[in-house]
Design a protein around this motif. Sequence first.
Motif, PDB file in Angstrom:
ATOM      1  N   LEU A   1     -15.886  -8.813  -5.360  1.00  0.00           N
ATOM      2  CA  LEU A   1     -14.821  -7.989  -5.054  1.00  0.00           C
ATOM      3  C   LEU A   1     -14.703  -6.998  -6.005  1.00  0.00           C
ATOM      4  O   LEU A   1     -13.389  -6.751  -6.535  1.00  0.00           O
ATOM      5  CB  LEU A   1     -13.562  -9.037  -4.969  1.00  0.00           C
ATOM      6  CG  LEU A   1     -13.671 -10.219  -3.893  1.00  0.00           C
ATOM      7  CD1 LEU A   1     -12.633 -11.196  -4.340  1.00  0.00           C
ATOM      8  CD2 LEU A   1     -13.731  -9.597  -2.518  1.00  0.00           C
ATOM      9  N   ASN A   2     -15.514  -6.115  -6.325  1.00  0.00           N
ATOM     10  CA  ASN A   2     -15.642  -5.132  -7.219  1.00  0.00           C
ATOM     11  C   ASN A   2     -15.234  -3.772  -6.699  1.00  0.00           C
ATOM     12  O   ASN A   2     -15.522  -2.631  -7.092  1.00  0.00           O
ATOM     13  CB  ASN A   2     -16.627  -5.074  -8.172  1.00  0.00           C
ATOM     14  CG  ASN A   2     -16.429  -4.335  -9.591  1.00  0.00           C
ATOM     15  OD1 ASN A   2     -15.247  -4.334 -10.145  1.00  0.00           O
ATOM     16  ND2 ASN A   2     -17.569  -4.091 -10.395  1.00  0.00           N
ATOM     17  N   TRP A   3     -13.992  -3.639  -5.842  1.00  0.00           N
ATOM     18  CA  TRP A   3     -13.846  -2.369  -5.160  1.00  0.00           C
ATOM     19  C   TRP A   3     -13.523  -1.200  -6.206  1.00  0.00           C
ATOM     20  O   TRP A   3     -13.961  -0.096  -5.978  1.00  0.00           O
ATOM     21  CB  TRP A   3     -12.550  -2.625  -4.134  1.00  0.00           C
ATOM     22  CG  TRP A   3     -13.275  -3.292  -2.961  1.00  0.00           C
ATOM     23  CD1 TRP A   3     -13.523  -4.550  -2.788  1.00  0.00           C
ATOM     24  CD2 TRP A   3     -13.793  -2.541  -1.762  1.00  0.00           C
ATOM     25  NE1 TRP A   3     -13.806  -4.793  -1.471  1.00  0.00           N
ATOM     26  CE2 TRP A   3     -14.268  -3.782  -1.107  1.00  0.00           C
ATOM     27  CE3 TRP A   3     -13.924  -1.216  -1.305  1.00  0.00           C
ATOM     28  CZ2 TRP A   3     -14.615  -3.388   0.571  1.00  0.00           C
ATOM     29  CZ3 TRP A   3     -14.389  -1.072  -0.151  1.00  0.00           C
ATOM     30  CH2 TRP A   3     -14.580  -2.419   0.759  1.00  0.00           C
ATOM     31  N   CYS A   4     -12.532  -1.491  -6.863  1.00  0.00           N
ATOM     32  CA  CYS A   4     -12.007  -0.439  -7.958  1.00  0.00           C
ATOM     33  C   CYS A   4     -12.383  -0.787  -9.373  1.00  0.00           C
ATOM     34  O   CYS A   4     -11.863  -0.545 -10.350  1.00  0.00           O
ATOM     35  CB  CYS A   4     -10.362  -0.622  -7.770  1.00  0.00           C
ATOM     36  SG  CYS A   4      -9.875  -0.363  -6.256  1.00  0.00           S
ATOM     37  N   CYS A   5     -13.459  -1.478  -9.572  1.00  0.00           N
ATOM     38  CA  CYS A   5     -13.857  -1.978 -10.951  1.00  0.00           C
ATOM     39  C   CYS A   5     -13.148  -2.718 -11.650  1.00  0.00           C
ATOM     40  O   CYS A   5     -13.080  -2.733 -12.812  1.00  0.00           O
ATOM     41  CB  CYS A   5     -14.439  -0.686 -11.535  1.00  0.00           C
ATOM     42  SG  CYS A   5     -15.943   0.286 -11.118  1.00  0.00           S
ATOM     43  N   LEU A   6     -11.990  -3.239 -11.082  1.00  0.00           N
ATOM     44  CA  LEU A   6     -11.105  -3.965 -11.762  1.00  0.00           C
ATOM     45  C   LEU A   6     -11.792  -5.485 -12.188  1.00  0.00           C
ATOM     46  O   LEU A   6     -11.489  -6.047 -13.513  1.00  0.00           O
ATOM     47  CB  LEU A   6      -9.803  -4.337 -11.038  1.00  0.00           C
ATOM     48  CG  LEU A   6      -8.988  -3.514 -10.512  1.00  0.00           C
ATOM     49  CD1 LEU A   6      -8.028  -3.751  -9.528  1.00  0.00           C
ATOM     50  CD2 LEU A   6      -8.188  -2.659 -12.093  1.00  0.00           C
TER      51      LEU A   6
ATOM     52  N   ALA B   1      -7.686  -7.439  -8.644  1.00  0.00           N
ATOM     53  CA  ALA B   1      -9.056  -7.311  -8.002  1.00  0.00           C
ATOM     54  C   ALA B   1      -9.288  -8.255  -6.954  1.00  0.00           C
ATOM     55  O   ALA B   1      -9.714  -7.726  -6.001  1.00  0.00           O
ATOM     56  CB  ALA B   1      -9.940  -7.615  -9.143  1.00  0.00           C
ATOM     57  N   LEU B   2      -8.597  -9.391  -6.947  1.00  0.00           N
ATOM     58  CA  LEU B   2      -8.723 -10.283  -5.821  1.00  0.00           C
ATOM     59  C   LEU B   2      -8.119  -9.906  -4.477  1.00  0.00           C
ATOM     60  O   LEU B   2      -8.447  -9.775  -3.540  1.00  0.00           O
ATOM     61  CB  LEU B   2      -8.325 -11.700  -6.165  1.00  0.00           C
ATOM     62  CG  LEU B   2      -8.413 -12.805  -5.092  1.00  0.00           C
ATOM     63  CD1 LEU B   2      -9.850 -13.040  -4.944  1.00  0.00           C
ATOM     64  CD2 LEU B   2      -7.788 -14.163  -5.682  1.00  0.00           C
ATOM     65  N   VAL B   3      -6.439  -9.543  -4.829  1.00  0.00           N
ATOM     66  CA  VAL B   3      -5.757  -8.864  -3.800  1.00  0.00           C
ATOM     67  C   VAL B   3      -6.121  -7.713  -3.044  1.00  0.00           C
ATOM     68  O   VAL B   3      -6.311  -7.574  -2.088  1.00  0.00           O
ATOM     69  CB  VAL B   3      -4.373  -9.023  -4.210  1.00  0.00           C
ATOM     70  CG1 VAL B   3      -3.515  -8.188  -3.335  1.00  0.00           C
ATOM     71  CG2 VAL B   3      -3.624 -10.183  -4.593  1.00  0.00           C
ATOM     72  N   ILE B   4      -6.725  -6.784  -4.107  1.00  0.00           N
ATOM     73  CA  ILE B   4      -7.135  -5.529  -3.538  1.00  0.00           C
ATOM     74  C   ILE B   4      -8.152  -5.727  -2.797  1.00  0.00           C
ATOM     75  O   ILE B   4      -8.746  -5.028  -1.931  1.00  0.00           O
ATOM     76  CB  ILE B   4      -7.342  -4.461  -4.679  1.00  0.00           C
ATOM     77  CG1 ILE B   4      -5.817  -3.950  -5.262  1.00  0.00           C
ATOM     78  CG2 ILE B   4      -7.974  -3.037  -4.353  1.00  0.00           C
ATOM     79  CD1 ILE B   4      -5.844  -3.076  -6.419  1.00  0.00           C
ATOM     80  N   GLY B   5      -9.402  -6.273  -3.451  1.00  0.00           N
ATOM     81  CA  GLY B   5     -10.560  -6.843  -2.753  1.00  0.00           C
ATOM     82  C   GLY B   5     -10.502  -7.299  -1.470  1.00  0.00           C
ATOM     83  O   GLY B   5     -11.330  -7.096  -0.484  1.00  0.00           O
ATOM     84  N   LEU B   6      -9.570  -8.436  -1.347  1.00  0.00           N
ATOM     85  CA  LEU B   6      -9.517  -8.931   0.124  1.00  0.00           C
ATOM     86  C   LEU B   6      -8.865  -8.061   0.910  1.00  0.00           C
ATOM     87  O   LEU B   6      -9.286  -8.095   2.081  1.00  0.00           O
ATOM     88  CB  LEU B   6      -8.595 -10.403  -0.354  1.00  0.00           C
ATOM     89  CG  LEU B   6      -9.358 -11.535  -0.935  1.00  0.00           C
ATOM     90  CD1 LEU B   6      -8.224 -12.472  -1.103  1.00  0.00           C
ATOM     91  CD2 LEU B   6     -10.386 -12.012  -0.174  1.00  0.00           C
ATOM     92  N   LEU B   7      -7.844  -7.502   0.682  1.00  0.00           N
ATOM     93  CA  LEU B   7      -7.180  -6.337   1.425  1.00  0.00           C
ATOM     94  C   LEU B   7      -7.966  -5.369   1.996  1.00  0.00           C
ATOM     95  O   LEU B   7      -8.118  -5.119   3.314  1.00  0.00           O
ATOM     96  CB  LEU B   7      -5.945  -5.851   0.774  1.00  0.00           C
ATOM     97  CG  LEU B   7      -4.704  -6.667   0.580  1.00  0.00           C
ATOM     98  CD1 LEU B   7      -3.622  -5.768  -0.008  1.00  0.00           C
ATOM     99  CD2 LEU B   7      -4.203  -7.085   2.061  1.00  0.00           C
TER     100      LEU B   7
END
Length: 125
Positions: free
Chosen positions: A48-53, A90-96
Amino acid sequence: MVKEEHEVAVLGPPYNAAPMQSTVINIRSSDTSVPDHVVWSLFNTLFLNWCCLGFVAYAYSVKSRDRKMVGDMIGAQSYASTAKCLNICALVIGLLLTIGLIVLLATGTVISIHALSQMMRRNGY
């Protein structure tokens, strides 16, 4: 032979002029263990590394583990808290974003199939 064994026992241990030295190891048992969230950060980094978080959270988790190994529990707690917050984000943004991408692809597929079927009806197929 019995006499020699007896003589050795009577002589006692060998005399050593150097003073006896001992090593004392202090093991601190802390009631509060500091979780470093390395596994969670690694999961977020890999999946879940969408924003490198996830990667940043992994870096803070490693720093927390390093501080814990040195014995700096306050620094370890600080880095672990930052890693936890970054992992949650990271988890919330990645899942959304993943769910949004799936919905967007599904909607785009349905609209494309609908447009294709209408185009085929107009052309008489």
